[in-house]
Scaffold this active site. Sequence first.
Site, PDB file in Angstrom:
ATOM      1  N   SER A  26       0.794  -1.163   0.142  1.00 47.87           N
ATOM      2  CA  SER A  26       0.066  -0.094  -0.104  1.00 47.87           C
ATOM      3  C   SER A  26       0.797   1.369   0.073  1.00 47.87           C
ATOM      4  CB  SER A  26      -0.756   0.052   1.129  1.00 47.87           C
ATOM      5  OG  SER A  26      -1.879   1.077   1.095  1.00 47.87           O
ATOM      6  N   CYS A  27       1.417   1.797  -1.304  1.00 51.24           N
ATOM      7  CA  CYS A  27       1.823   3.032  -1.390  1.00 51.24           C
ATOM      8  C   CYS A  27       3.200   3.440  -1.230  1.00 51.24           C
ATOM      9  CB  CYS A  27       0.843   4.074  -0.870  1.00 51.24           C
ATOM     10  SG  CYS A  27      -1.032   3.606  -1.084  1.00 51.24           S
ATOM     11  N   ASP A  28       3.701   4.118  -1.635  1.00 46.84           N
ATOM     12  CA  ASP A  28       5.087   4.996  -1.353  1.00 46.84           C
ATOM     13  C   ASP A  28       4.907   6.473  -1.629  1.00 46.84           C
ATOM     14  OD1 ASP A  28       7.286   2.794  -0.831  1.00 46.84           O
ATOM     15  OD2 ASP A  28       5.930   2.141  -2.606  1.00 46.84           O
ATOM     16  N   ASP A  64      -1.325   2.512  -4.127  1.00 48.52           N
ATOM     17  CA  ASP A  64      -1.262   0.870  -4.460  1.00 48.52           C
ATOM     18  C   ASP A  64      -2.403   0.337  -3.737  1.00 48.52           C
ATOM     19  OD1 ASP A  64       1.245   1.410  -5.651  1.00 48.52           O
ATOM     20  OD2 ASP A  64       2.429   1.115  -3.756  1.00 48.52           O
ATOM     21  N   GLU A 115      -0.197   7.062   4.172  1.00 53.83           N
ATOM     22  CA  GLU A 115       0.236   5.560   3.864  1.00 53.83           C
ATOM     23  C   GLU A 115      -0.388   4.766   4.888  1.00 53.83           C
ATOM     24  OE1 GLU A 115       2.658   4.547   1.741  1.00 53.83           O
ATOM     25  OE2 GLU A 115       2.913   6.457   1.015  1.00 53.83           O
TER      26      GLU A 115
END
Length: 414
Positions: free
Chosen positions: A5-7, A28, A92
């Site tokens: 899940s994500c950056d 994400d 995040e």
Amino acid sequence: MRPCSCDTFVALPPSTEGHRIIFGKNSDRPCDEVQEVLFFPASDYEPGSKVKCSYIEIEQVSHTYAVVLSRPAWLWGAEMGANEHQVCVGNEAVWGRESAEGEEALLGMDLVRLALERADTAEKCVRVLAELLEKHGQGGACLEEQCDFTYHNSFLISDRKEAWVMETSGKYWAAERMEGGYRNISNEYNITTKIDREHLDLRKYAQRKGWWDGKAQFNFAAVYSYMNTGRIEASGSRYCEGKKLLQKSNGHITAQTMMDILRDKESGINMEGMFMTTGSMVSVVPVDPALPGVHYFTATPSPERSVFKPFIFVENMKVELKETTSPSYGPVKSRFQSKPDRKHSLFTKHEVVSAIERHKGHGDRLTREMMRLESERMKQMEGILCHGIKQPDTLLDLFSSAVQDEMELYSKGF
């Protein structure tokens, strides 16, 4: 569930070129989820007004700022976005010792949107988020179809002069300020001993729970992190790789650098699989307040096969981004016998053409044309970033015209 899940990234002078702040994020999410890009103008509200977020209704403020958002089409909040004062925010998913299960409250994505609507600086964003957390809490399903997927949130926030990292555990939080250099966050707690703002009861609560003895130096990540480190280890590789990519271009980070990082597959930052990168954002914000910021969004998945399209705030702007607006099916809690079709016009074109081109083996040619379109727009934006806006009215349809160019390219059938 493993943390896919994500950056989120930010770079400030002296790590950037041209006295600019560069912000970037990959969102994400589940591979079949549609992400839309929307604009909401500044608005005024009567005393006592309410705002319905994804799950709960809260008090509305008297004035909200204009915002451009990239969000999963089924909810109220946003994964990332910017406001008219050039504040950028992304969140995040993080997991810690405190359980993320509980009653429905504000989602981290609701908090992103609320902060952008209510704060004209990064520091004020921290204050807004803290007040909302302490009053309303955070909680609720973070996926449309999976009610048991919940998490707490970390935030990366920037404006024209600085950036803040804010990490939460339930209603408790810590925040760290940065005035230069670069920073990235992923699905792990990142704040250690440098804490510039915190919940008044942050340390006492940790003592009461037996997580900290009150004697050792207080390290937020060490004290509040998940006891089972499996989640942290899985996100750690993306975090470390992202940090390396920023470091590689330190002193010369540009919008193109950030786009290249978000497109990087080897690091896992450009994610594929059941969770994938469903939307991407890059913002370029000059330190000089006389110059506009440029905010690029894809509104489509797979950034290596997507075009970053520019958006610029113009005074008294009231536009509708129709091609990246999904059909509406009522509130989040609506239940359907089958999943509704939330695909917007650009998503549909992108999905169909991408599938056809992969099948025909002509994907490289299409990608080259997409990158040509992107490069041409970026060159135009460079002039505005350097010299300002001479004809504001010509920028009202900037994002929509870039979307139309992309859709026309798809219609050519390479």
